[in-house]
Design a protein around this motif. Structure first.
Motif, PDB file in Angstrom:
ATOM      1  N   LYS A 136       0.855  -1.197   0.000  1.00 42.15           N
ATOM      2  CA  LYS A 136       0.000   0.000   0.000  1.00 42.15           C
ATOM      3  C   LYS A 136       0.882   1.233   0.000  1.00 42.15           C
ATOM      4  N   PHE A 137       0.478   2.255  -0.716  1.00 41.81           N
ATOM      5  CA  PHE A 137       1.075   3.585  -0.584  1.00 41.81           C
ATOM      6  C   PHE A 137      -0.027   4.459   0.005  1.00 41.81           C
ATOM      7  N   GLY A 138       0.094   4.810   1.268  1.00 42.11           N
ATOM      8  CA  GLY A 138      -1.004   5.503   1.943  1.00 42.11           C
ATOM      9  C   GLY A 138      -2.210   4.575   1.975  1.00 42.11           C
TER      10      GLY A 138
ATOM     11  N   GLY B 215       1.545  -6.258 -17.486  1.00 40.58           N
ATOM     12  CA  GLY B 215       0.495  -5.393 -16.944  1.00 40.58           C
ATOM     13  C   GLY B 215       0.663  -3.977 -17.442  1.00 40.58           C
ATOM     14  N   ARG B 216      -0.457  -3.233 -17.416  1.00 42.93           N
ATOM     15  CA  ARG B 216      -0.454  -1.844 -17.897  1.00 42.93           C
ATOM     16  C   ARG B 216       0.514  -0.986 -17.074  1.00 42.93           C
ATOM     17  N   ASN B 217       0.810   0.218 -17.556  1.00 39.79           N
ATOM     18  CA  ASN B 217       1.603   1.175 -16.781  1.00 39.79           C
ATOM     19  C   ASN B 217       0.892   1.406 -15.451  1.00 39.79           C
ATOM     20  N   GLY B 218       1.645   1.285 -14.371  1.00 41.13           N
ATOM     21  CA  GLY B 218       1.048   1.511 -13.046  1.00 41.13           C
ATOM     22  C   GLY B 218       0.402   0.274 -12.429  1.00 41.13           C
ATOM     23  N   ALA B 219       0.531  -0.879 -13.108  1.00 38.91           N
ATOM     24  CA  ALA B 219      -0.101  -2.105 -12.569  1.00 38.91           C
ATOM     25  C   ALA B 219       0.596  -2.598 -11.301  1.00 38.91           C
ATOM     26  N   GLY B 220       1.845  -2.203 -11.118  1.00 37.71           N
ATOM     27  CA  GLY B 220       2.553  -2.609  -9.900  1.00 37.71           C
ATOM     28  C   GLY B 220       3.738  -3.538 -10.139  1.00 37.71           C
ATOM     29  N   LYS B 221       4.190  -3.648 -11.385  1.00 38.31           N
ATOM     30  CA  LYS B 221       5.297  -4.569 -11.700  1.00 38.31           C
ATOM     31  C   LYS B 221       6.583  -4.161 -10.978  1.00 38.31           C
ATOM     32  N   SER B 222       6.953  -2.870 -11.128  1.00 41.56           N
ATOM     33  CA  SER B 222       8.193  -2.417 -10.469  1.00 41.56           C
ATOM     34  C   SER B 222       8.060  -2.501  -8.960  1.00 41.56           C
ATOM     35  N   THR B 223       6.884  -2.155  -8.459  1.00 36.73           N
ATOM     36  CA  THR B 223       6.657  -2.228  -7.011  1.00 36.73           C
ATOM     37  C   THR B 223       6.868  -3.658  -6.522  1.00 36.73           C
ATOM     38  N   LEU B 224       6.334  -4.607  -7.279  1.00 34.50           N
ATOM     39  CA  LEU B 224       6.492  -6.020  -6.887  1.00 34.50           C
ATOM     40  C   LEU B 224       7.969  -6.420  -6.912  1.00 34.50           C
TER      41      LEU B 224
ATOM     42  N   SER C 141       8.163  -6.999 -18.120  1.00 32.65           N
ATOM     43  CA  SER C 141       8.460  -6.593 -19.492  1.00 32.65           C
ATOM     44  C   SER C 141       7.218  -6.146 -20.223  1.00 32.65           C
ATOM     45  N   HIS C 142       7.428  -5.179 -21.145  1.00 35.82           N
ATOM     46  CA  HIS C 142       6.354  -4.750 -22.048  1.00 35.82           C
ATOM     47  C   HIS C 142       6.599  -5.300 -23.445  1.00 35.82           C
ATOM     48  N   ASP C 143       7.635  -6.160 -23.603  1.00 34.29           N
ATOM     49  CA  ASP C 143       7.980  -6.642 -24.941  1.00 34.29           C
ATOM     50  C   ASP C 143       7.424  -8.060 -25.139  1.00 34.29           C
TER      51      ASP C 143
ATOM     52  N   ASP D 236      13.904  -5.546 -14.298  1.00 35.35           N
ATOM     53  CA  ASP D 236      12.751  -4.674 -14.556  1.00 35.35           C
ATOM     54  C   ASP D 236      12.896  -4.061 -15.939  1.00 35.35           C
ATOM     55  N   GLU D 237      12.030  -4.454 -16.845  1.00 31.62           N
ATOM     56  CA  GLU D 237      12.058  -3.997 -18.235  1.00 31.62           C
ATOM     57  C   GLU D 237      13.480  -3.992 -18.807  1.00 31.62           C
ATOM     58  N   PRO D 238      14.115  -5.173 -18.856  1.00 32.69           N
ATOM     59  CA  PRO D 238      15.506  -5.212 -19.315  1.00 32.69           C
ATOM     60  C   PRO D 238      15.650  -4.776 -20.763  1.00 32.69           C
TER      61      PRO D 238
ATOM     62  N   GLU E 205      -3.944   0.584  -2.303  1.00 32.64           N
ATOM     63  CA  GLU E 205      -3.339  -0.748  -2.342  1.00 32.64           C
ATOM     64  C   GLU E 205      -2.953  -1.061  -3.782  1.00 32.64           C
ATOM     65  N   VAL E 206      -1.642  -1.129  -4.032  1.00 32.23           N
ATOM     66  CA  VAL E 206      -1.156  -1.370  -5.396  1.00 32.23           C
ATOM     67  C   VAL E 206      -1.085  -2.873  -5.668  1.00 32.23           C
ATOM     68  N   LEU E 207      -0.687  -3.634  -4.665  1.00 35.63           N
ATOM     69  CA  LEU E 207      -0.608  -5.095  -4.812  1.00 35.63           C
ATOM     70  C   LEU E 207      -1.406  -5.719  -3.682  1.00 35.63           C
TER      71      LEU E 207
HETATM   72  N1  LIG Z   1       6.748   5.584  -3.621  1.00 33.55           N
HETATM   73  C1  LIG Z   1       5.494   5.638  -4.093  1.00 33.55           C
HETATM   74  N2  LIG Z   1       4.562   6.427  -3.518  1.00 33.55           N
HETATM   75  C2  LIG Z   1       3.284   6.470  -3.981  1.00 33.55           C
HETATM   76  N3  LIG Z   1       2.840   5.760  -5.028  1.00 33.55           N
HETATM   77  C3  LIG Z   1       3.725   4.965  -5.638  1.00 33.55           C
HETATM   78  C4  LIG Z   1       5.086   4.852  -5.216  1.00 33.55           C
HETATM   79  N4  LIG Z   1       5.728   3.971  -6.029  1.00 33.55           N
HETATM   80  C5  LIG Z   1       4.799   3.557  -6.917  1.00 33.55           C
HETATM   81  N5  LIG Z   1       3.606   4.142  -6.692  1.00 33.55           N
HETATM   82  C6  LIG Z   1       2.349   3.925  -7.451  1.00 33.55           C
HETATM   83  O1  LIG Z   1       2.126   2.521  -7.505  1.00 33.55           O
HETATM   84  C7  LIG Z   1       1.561   2.164  -8.762  1.00 33.55           C
HETATM   85  C8  LIG Z   1       2.393   1.058  -9.393  1.00 33.55           C
HETATM   86  O2  LIG Z   1       3.611   1.607  -9.858  1.00 33.55           O
HETATM   87  P1  LIG Z   1       4.724   0.701 -10.545  1.00 33.55           P
HETATM   88  O3  LIG Z   1       5.890   1.574 -10.823  1.00 33.55           O
HETATM   89  O4  LIG Z   1       4.937  -0.501  -9.724  1.00 33.55           O
HETATM   90  O5  LIG Z   1       3.975   0.278 -11.899  1.00 33.55           O
HETATM   91  P2  LIG Z   1       4.519  -0.548 -13.145  1.00 33.55           P
HETATM   92  O6  LIG Z   1       3.569  -1.677 -13.380  1.00 33.55           O
HETATM   93  O7  LIG Z   1       5.942  -0.905 -12.950  1.00 33.55           O
HETATM   94  O8  LIG Z   1       4.353   0.524 -14.308  1.00 33.55           O
HETATM   95  P3  LIG Z   1       5.193   0.779 -15.674  1.00 33.55           P
HETATM   96  O9  LIG Z   1       4.680  -0.227 -16.682  1.00 33.55           O
HETATM   97  O10 LIG Z   1       4.762   2.181 -16.026  1.00 33.55           O
HETATM   98  O11 LIG Z   1       6.654   0.659 -15.387  1.00 33.55           O
HETATM   99  C9  LIG Z   1       1.479   3.446  -9.586  1.00 33.55           C
HETATM  100  O12 LIG Z   1       0.165   3.944  -9.541  1.00 33.55           O
HETATM  101  C10 LIG Z   1       2.449   4.380  -8.887  1.00 33.55           C
HETATM  102  O13 LIG Z   1       2.054   5.718  -9.028  1.00 33.55           O
END
Ligand SMILES: Nc1ncnc2c1ncn2[C@@H]1O[C@H](COP(=O)(O)OP(=O)(O)OP(=O)(O)O)[C@@H](O)[C@H]1O
Length: 220
Positions: A22-24, A46-55, A199-201, A167-169, A27-29
């Motif tokens: 969760k960010f605040g 997953g789409r931009n913002g789906a949470g891949k990098s966060t995971l 990956s987006h590829d 992450d997106e190599p 809940e991203v994941l």
């Molecule tokens: N430190 C943070 N504080 C608040 N929100 C965050 C933080 N880091 C990520 N987020 C939010 O979490 C969500 C997931 O972000 P993340 O970077 O994991 O997505 P992604 O799937 O990797 O996207 P992309 O395909 O654009 O790389 C987004 O809505 C992002 O704004």
């Protein structure tokens, strides 16, 4: 008649259970479960913002999950034991470099810090493989964005590793770079490494991944 032998089940190298972030209040994941076994690759889509990098940041212990557990060979990743640090090679999106160390000095530092014997020969071979031989003496600030990406990827291949987290190599690589990356990841798998990549590829995912986890389908 004798019973057929049971297929032997390889225990996973990486096991993620119930990972929530969760960010605040957002809940991203939400309770993600996944495993990666040796010699196999799992791709996150997953789409931009789906949470891949966060995971990936939570899986590698760079960021702390709100809930859930991450184990590498049964050891919690967040404790960053020597064994976990030795086995886990990470290339995230925002890799920083020392501004005053050249390409070759970075890779040499990585290899030696991880105790690689005969680091010089390995570093030379990897520099050539990622096509940075002509830039070997350059500082990171003078590299193109694709060359920086190659340096980040090279840093994973000059050190010991059992699990690669990427992450997106493919980002910023040219066509030759993409072909090299695909071949290199297939070779890593053949050598018994586990791979977790976002990956987006679609071509890279199709060529390398044994399984795909689509985070859009898990959206909380
Ligand atoms: N430190 C943070 N504080 C608040 N929100 C965050 C933080 N880091 C990520 N987020 C939010 O979490 C969500 C997931 O972000 P993340 O970077 O994991 O997505 P992604 O799937 O990797 O996207 P992309 O395909 O654009 O790389 C987004 O809505 C992002 O704004």
């Amino acid at each position: 008649m004798s019973k057929p032998a049971k297929p032997s089940k390889t225990p996973p190298l990486l096991r993620v259970r119930g990972l929530t972030k969760k960010f605040g209040d957002i809940e991203v994941l939400s309770g993600v479960d996944l495993t990666v076994t040796a010699g196999r690759a799992l791709a996150l889509r997953g789409r931009n913002g789906a949470g891949k990098s966060t995971l990936l940041r939570c899986v590698t212990g760079v960021d702390a999950p709100t809930a859930g557990s991450v184990e590498l060979d049964g050891e919690p990743v967040d404790e960053r034991s020597v064994a976990v640090r030795r086995d886990l090679a990470i290339v995230l999106d925002d890799m920083d470099f020392f501004p005053d160390l050249s390409v070759i000095e970075h890779l040499d530092l990585f290899a030696r810090a991880h105790g690689v014997p005969d680091a010089e020969a390995l570093v030379d071979a990897v520099v050539e493989e990622v096509r940075l031989t002509a830039q070997a003496a350059q500082l990171p600030g003078t590299l193109s964005s694709g060359q920086k990406r190659r340096l980040a990827l090279a840093s994973a291949f000059v050190r010991p590793r059992r699990l690669l987290v990427l992450d997106e190599p493919e980002a910023r690589l040219d066509q030759a770079g993409l072909e090299w990356l695909t071949e290199r990841l297939l070779k890593e798998k053949a050598d018994g490494l586990g791979i977790l990549l976002a990956s987006h590829d679609p071509d890279l995912v199709k060529a390398v991944a044994d399984r795909v986890l689509d985070l859009d389908e898990l959206s909380p």
